[in-house]
Enzyme design. Sequence first.
Site, PDB file in Angstrom:
ATOM      1  N   ARG A 112     -79.608  17.803 -88.921  1.00  0.00           N
ATOM      2  CA  ARG A 112     -80.481  18.700 -88.221  1.00  0.00           C
ATOM      3  C   ARG A 112     -80.577  20.305 -88.743  1.00  0.00           C
ATOM      4  O   ARG A 112     -79.612  20.742 -89.299  1.00  0.00           O
ATOM      5  CB  ARG A 112     -79.861  19.115 -86.852  1.00  0.00           C
ATOM      6  CG  ARG A 112     -80.007  17.708 -86.145  1.00  0.00           C
ATOM      7  CD  ARG A 112     -79.290  17.959 -84.689  1.00  0.00           C
ATOM      8  NE  ARG A 112     -77.758  18.182 -84.735  1.00  0.00           N
ATOM      9  CZ  ARG A 112     -76.879  18.243 -83.931  1.00  0.00           C
ATOM     10  NH1 ARG A 112     -77.517  18.296 -82.681  1.00  0.00           N
ATOM     11  NH2 ARG A 112     -75.671  18.533 -83.731  1.00  0.00           N
TER      12      ARG A 112
ATOM     13  N   GLN B  18     -65.044  22.182 -87.156  1.00  0.00           N
ATOM     14  CA  GLN B  18     -65.774  22.892 -86.207  1.00  0.00           C
ATOM     15  C   GLN B  18     -65.397  24.694 -86.334  1.00  0.00           C
ATOM     16  O   GLN B  18     -65.050  24.885 -87.221  1.00  0.00           O
ATOM     17  CB  GLN B  18     -65.896  22.368 -84.914  1.00  0.00           C
ATOM     18  CG  GLN B  18     -66.404  20.967 -84.762  1.00  0.00           C
ATOM     19  CD  GLN B  18     -65.848  19.788 -85.024  1.00  0.00           C
ATOM     20  OE1 GLN B  18     -64.597  19.701 -84.575  1.00  0.00           O
ATOM     21  NE2 GLN B  18     -66.237  19.049 -85.658  1.00  0.00           N
TER      22      GLN B  18
ATOM     23  N   LYS C 178     -66.109  25.955 -94.399  1.00  0.00           N
ATOM     24  CA  LYS C 178     -64.548  25.727 -94.575  1.00  0.00           C
ATOM     25  C   LYS C 178     -64.300  24.895 -95.798  1.00  0.00           C
ATOM     26  O   LYS C 178     -63.110  24.994 -96.437  1.00  0.00           O
ATOM     27  CB  LYS C 178     -64.042  25.010 -93.306  1.00  0.00           C
ATOM     28  CG  LYS C 178     -64.033  26.031 -92.169  1.00  0.00           C
ATOM     29  CD  LYS C 178     -63.679  25.612 -90.810  1.00  0.00           C
ATOM     30  CE  LYS C 178     -64.615  24.244 -90.182  1.00  0.00           C
ATOM     31  NZ  LYS C 178     -65.679  24.794 -89.913  1.00  0.00           N
TER      32      LYS C 178
ATOM     33  N   LEU D 141     -72.500  34.759 -98.764  1.00  0.00           N
ATOM     34  CA  LEU D 141     -72.841  36.232 -98.804  1.00  0.00           C
ATOM     35  C   LEU D 141     -73.934  36.118-100.003  1.00  0.00           C
ATOM     36  O   LEU D 141     -75.144  36.964 -99.537  1.00  0.00           O
ATOM     37  CB  LEU D 141     -71.659  37.034 -99.672  1.00  0.00           C
ATOM     38  CG  LEU D 141     -72.079  38.534 -99.597  1.00  0.00           C
ATOM     39  CD1 LEU D 141     -72.094  39.087 -98.178  1.00  0.00           C
ATOM     40  CD2 LEU D 141     -71.071  39.333-100.258  1.00  0.00           C
ATOM     41  N   ASP D 142     -74.189  35.249-100.704  1.00  0.00           N
ATOM     42  CA  ASP D 142     -75.261  35.265-101.573  1.00  0.00           C
ATOM     43  C   ASP D 142     -76.662  35.142-101.046  1.00  0.00           C
ATOM     44  O   ASP D 142     -77.958  35.653-101.117  1.00  0.00           O
ATOM     45  CB  ASP D 142     -75.046  34.555-102.802  1.00  0.00           C
ATOM     46  CG  ASP D 142     -74.859  32.883-102.225  1.00  0.00           C
ATOM     47  OD1 ASP D 142     -73.789  32.663-101.573  1.00  0.00           O
ATOM     48  OD2 ASP D 142     -75.542  31.928-102.558  1.00  0.00           O
TER      49      ASP D 142
ATOM     50  N   ALA E  72     -67.316  16.360 -88.027  1.00  0.00           N
ATOM     51  CA  ALA E  72     -67.318  17.525 -89.159  1.00  0.00           C
ATOM     52  C   ALA E  72     -68.199  16.800 -90.181  1.00  0.00           C
ATOM     53  O   ALA E  72     -68.207  15.653 -90.571  1.00  0.00           O
ATOM     54  CB  ALA E  72     -65.844  17.718 -89.391  1.00  0.00           C
ATOM     55  N   GLY E  73     -68.234  18.016 -90.978  1.00  0.00           N
ATOM     56  CA  GLY E  73     -68.851  17.643 -92.483  1.00  0.00           C
ATOM     57  C   GLY E  73     -68.684  18.647 -93.383  1.00  0.00           C
ATOM     58  O   GLY E  73     -69.042  19.743 -93.248  1.00  0.00           O
ATOM     59  N   HIS E  74     -67.646  18.465 -94.110  1.00  0.00           N
ATOM     60  CA  HIS E  74     -66.828  19.236 -95.226  1.00  0.00           C
ATOM     61  C   HIS E  74     -67.536  19.109 -96.441  1.00  0.00           C
ATOM     62  O   HIS E  74     -67.277  17.810 -97.132  1.00  0.00           O
ATOM     63  CB  HIS E  74     -65.624  19.317 -94.919  1.00  0.00           C
ATOM     64  CG  HIS E  74     -64.971  19.760 -93.731  1.00  0.00           C
ATOM     65  ND1 HIS E  74     -63.596  19.596 -93.346  1.00  0.00           N
ATOM     66  CD2 HIS E  74     -65.599  20.273 -92.792  1.00  0.00           C
ATOM     67  CE1 HIS E  74     -63.527  19.977 -91.905  1.00  0.00           C
ATOM     68  NE2 HIS E  74     -64.724  20.511 -91.654  1.00  0.00           N
TER      69      HIS E  74
ATOM     70  N   ASP F 260     -69.543  25.049 -89.714  1.00  0.00           N
ATOM     71  CA  ASP F 260     -70.423  24.979 -90.631  1.00  0.00           C
ATOM     72  C   ASP F 260     -70.288  26.500 -91.497  1.00  0.00           C
ATOM     73  O   ASP F 260     -71.278  27.068 -91.939  1.00  0.00           O
ATOM     74  CB  ASP F 260     -71.837  24.789 -90.549  1.00  0.00           C
ATOM     75  CG  ASP F 260     -72.182  23.628 -89.668  1.00  0.00           C
ATOM     76  OD1 ASP F 260     -71.439  22.808 -90.076  1.00  0.00           O
ATOM     77  OD2 ASP F 260     -72.943  23.540 -88.597  1.00  0.00           O
ATOM     78  N   GLU F 261     -68.925  26.960 -91.422  1.00  0.00           N
ATOM     79  CA  GLU F 261     -69.015  28.421 -92.135  1.00  0.00           C
ATOM     80  C   GLU F 261     -68.648  28.169 -93.501  1.00  0.00           C
ATOM     81  O   GLU F 261     -68.512  29.147 -94.294  1.00  0.00           O
ATOM     82  CB  GLU F 261     -67.649  29.104 -91.501  1.00  0.00           C
ATOM     83  CG  GLU F 261     -67.883  29.613 -89.943  1.00  0.00           C
ATOM     84  CD  GLU F 261     -67.234  28.408 -89.007  1.00  0.00           C
ATOM     85  OE1 GLU F 261     -66.889  27.467 -89.397  1.00  0.00           O
ATOM     86  OE2 GLU F 261     -67.207  28.418 -87.836  1.00  0.00           O
TER      87      GLU F 261
ATOM     88  N   LYS G 136     -65.472  24.284 -98.760  1.00  0.00           N
ATOM     89  CA  LYS G 136     -65.329  24.930-100.064  1.00  0.00           C
ATOM     90  C   LYS G 136     -64.311  25.506-100.197  1.00  0.00           C
ATOM     91  O   LYS G 136     -63.316  25.566-101.298  1.00  0.00           O
ATOM     92  CB  LYS G 136     -66.627  25.703-100.257  1.00  0.00           C
ATOM     93  CG  LYS G 136     -66.474  26.515-101.467  1.00  0.00           C
ATOM     94  CD  LYS G 136     -67.364  27.488-102.008  1.00  0.00           C
ATOM     95  CE  LYS G 136     -66.893  28.274-103.043  1.00  0.00           C
ATOM     96  NZ  LYS G 136     -67.963  29.158-103.810  1.00  0.00           N
TER      97      LYS G 136
HETATM   98  P1  IMP Z   1     -69.685  16.969 -80.710  1.00  0.00           P
HETATM   99  O1  IMP Z   1     -68.657  17.469 -81.291  1.00  0.00           O
HETATM  100  O2  IMP Z   1     -70.536  15.801 -81.571  1.00  0.00           O
HETATM  101  O3  IMP Z   1     -69.609  16.369 -79.250  1.00  0.00           O
HETATM  102  O4  IMP Z   1     -70.997  17.920 -80.412  1.00  0.00           O
HETATM  103  C1  IMP Z   1     -70.744  19.050 -79.612  1.00  0.00           C
HETATM  104  C2  IMP Z   1     -71.292  20.373 -80.228  1.00  0.00           C
HETATM  105  O5  IMP Z   1     -70.443  20.531 -81.322  1.00  0.00           O
HETATM  106  C3  IMP Z   1     -72.784  20.240 -80.617  1.00  0.00           C
HETATM  107  O6  IMP Z   1     -73.380  21.365 -80.643  1.00  0.00           O
HETATM  108  C4  IMP Z   1     -72.554  20.174 -82.272  1.00  0.00           C
HETATM  109  O7  IMP Z   1     -73.782  20.290 -82.711  1.00  0.00           O
HETATM  110  C5  IMP Z   1     -71.403  20.963 -82.501  1.00  0.00           C
HETATM  111  N1  IMP Z   1     -70.724  20.403 -83.789  1.00  0.00           N
HETATM  112  C6  IMP Z   1     -69.662  19.370 -83.564  1.00  0.00           C
HETATM  113  N2  IMP Z   1     -69.303  19.328 -84.802  1.00  0.00           N
HETATM  114  C7  IMP Z   1     -69.840  20.143 -85.550  1.00  0.00           C
HETATM  115  C8  IMP Z   1     -69.615  20.464 -87.172  1.00  0.00           C
HETATM  116  O8  IMP Z   1     -68.768  20.057 -87.682  1.00  0.00           O
HETATM  117  N3  IMP Z   1     -70.233  21.814 -87.556  1.00  0.00           N
HETATM  118  C9  IMP Z   1     -71.250  22.493 -86.580  1.00  0.00           C
HETATM  119  N4  IMP Z   1     -71.307  22.081 -85.203  1.00  0.00           N
HETATM  120  C10 IMP Z   1     -70.619  21.048 -84.683  1.00  0.00           C
END
Ligand code: IMP
Length: 412
Positions: A287, A208, A16, A316-317, A39-41, A13-14, A18
């Site tokens: 979450r 991640q 990436k 940074l903003d 992941a969620g980009h 969630d840094e 963007k």
């Molecule tokens: P999993 O990858 O679903 O097995 O989750 C393992 C850990 O990695 C948990 O703490 C998740 O919240 C975290 N995690 C997995 N994918 C992401 C991501 O894309 N961003 C942030 N945390 C992640």
Amino acid sequence: MNTLSIVGLQFGDEGKGKITDSLSHQFDYVVRYQGGHNAGHTVYANGQKYVLHVLPTGIVHPHTMNILGTGMVISLDALQKEIQPFNLSQIRISDRAHLLFPFHQQIDAQSEQTTSQKIGTTQKGIGPAYQTKTSRIGIRAGSLKDLSRFKVELTQLKNTLGVQFDVDAYLEQMKAFIASIVPYITDTSYEVYQAYQQGKRILFEGAQGVMLDLDHGTYPYVTSSHPTPSSIPVDVGLPPAFVRDALGIVKAYTTRVGEGPFPTEIFGEDADKIRKTGNEYGSTTGRPRRIGHLDVVMLQHAIRMTGVNQLAITLLDVLSIVDTIKICVAYEWNGQRTTLVPSHAQDLANVKPIYETLPGWKTPIQDCKSFSDLPKEAQDYLHRIQQHLGVPIRFISNGPKREQLIERGHHD
Ligand code: IMP
């Protein structure tokens, strides 16, 4: 150098998505190499917001080829949903990538409810799918090319894992989609190798972050893959020499979702303000993210592990709202000062962060177009980060929009 890898240096969630999106139009290939739809980009393109989970970010650029590499675990259901607005011919799926099935997701959810050590996973089935792979009972994407053999393999897997799963109903439901993707399932190691030899530009998109790496993160509160560029050669199937330049993405503060140690975590009103301003809610699970100060100890650990040679500082903003900014520069552990990350999660949870404090800038910076437009305090913060990390900051993201990205000049 015609390859670049993008790696998150914290807990994911840094931002990436963007940065990858801003750069991906310069590349012919964007390659995902690990993880799955955990992941969620988030990217903005054609006036629309897309949250990509399993597809590489290059999918929003019509001329980019997108590789779902061998090290990934791929949910067909997730892929089917996500590919809808895009063109299937713009993807290639590794015939050696493992498939993630709905029962993996059920196992993940159940184990989160029943085990004493809750990880706080995304419950997408990532851990169980990698378990299936390393137990050597997994099914790979290449198996989709022969549906009758795939059916036998899926039935065997279901029986071995002892899960309730209607194989026939699943096949019936997925049949048409499987037929549509089969032409794009291929030996992606060969494809990327050829592309490299032809001088094509290749972006490796990590998911991640390093502190969630199975070995080098805060085990066991980690994901089940290796989000570091070191894993690209294996996860894509390439010689290590193909992977040299790496851009590390660092959020201007720290966030984490799920359980696990977080030495610089802050709570209450201060955390709430940052969470709200930075919209710090998981893009996959929704979450609320945990919030903390920047942790240079972890960043130095991640930089050593990855060899990143340039940095992007994101969000940074968001820090425009705080009066002072704290940077954790060392830990106190068992009465000693250390700049190493203890390997045991309990020890890491017990360290005391040692901070230095800098003044905030208390003014909006989203309209700044260059480094010199930034308030002096913001420039000082960035210089201080760079001093601690010993890696040049190349990009500064000062807002969610594509154009809110400052590329630093040589003299800044
Ligand atoms: P999993 O990858 O679903 O097995 O989750 C393992 C850990 O990695 C948990 O703490 C998740 O919240 C975290 N995690 C997995 N994918 C992401 C991501 O894309 N961003 C942030 N945390 C992640």
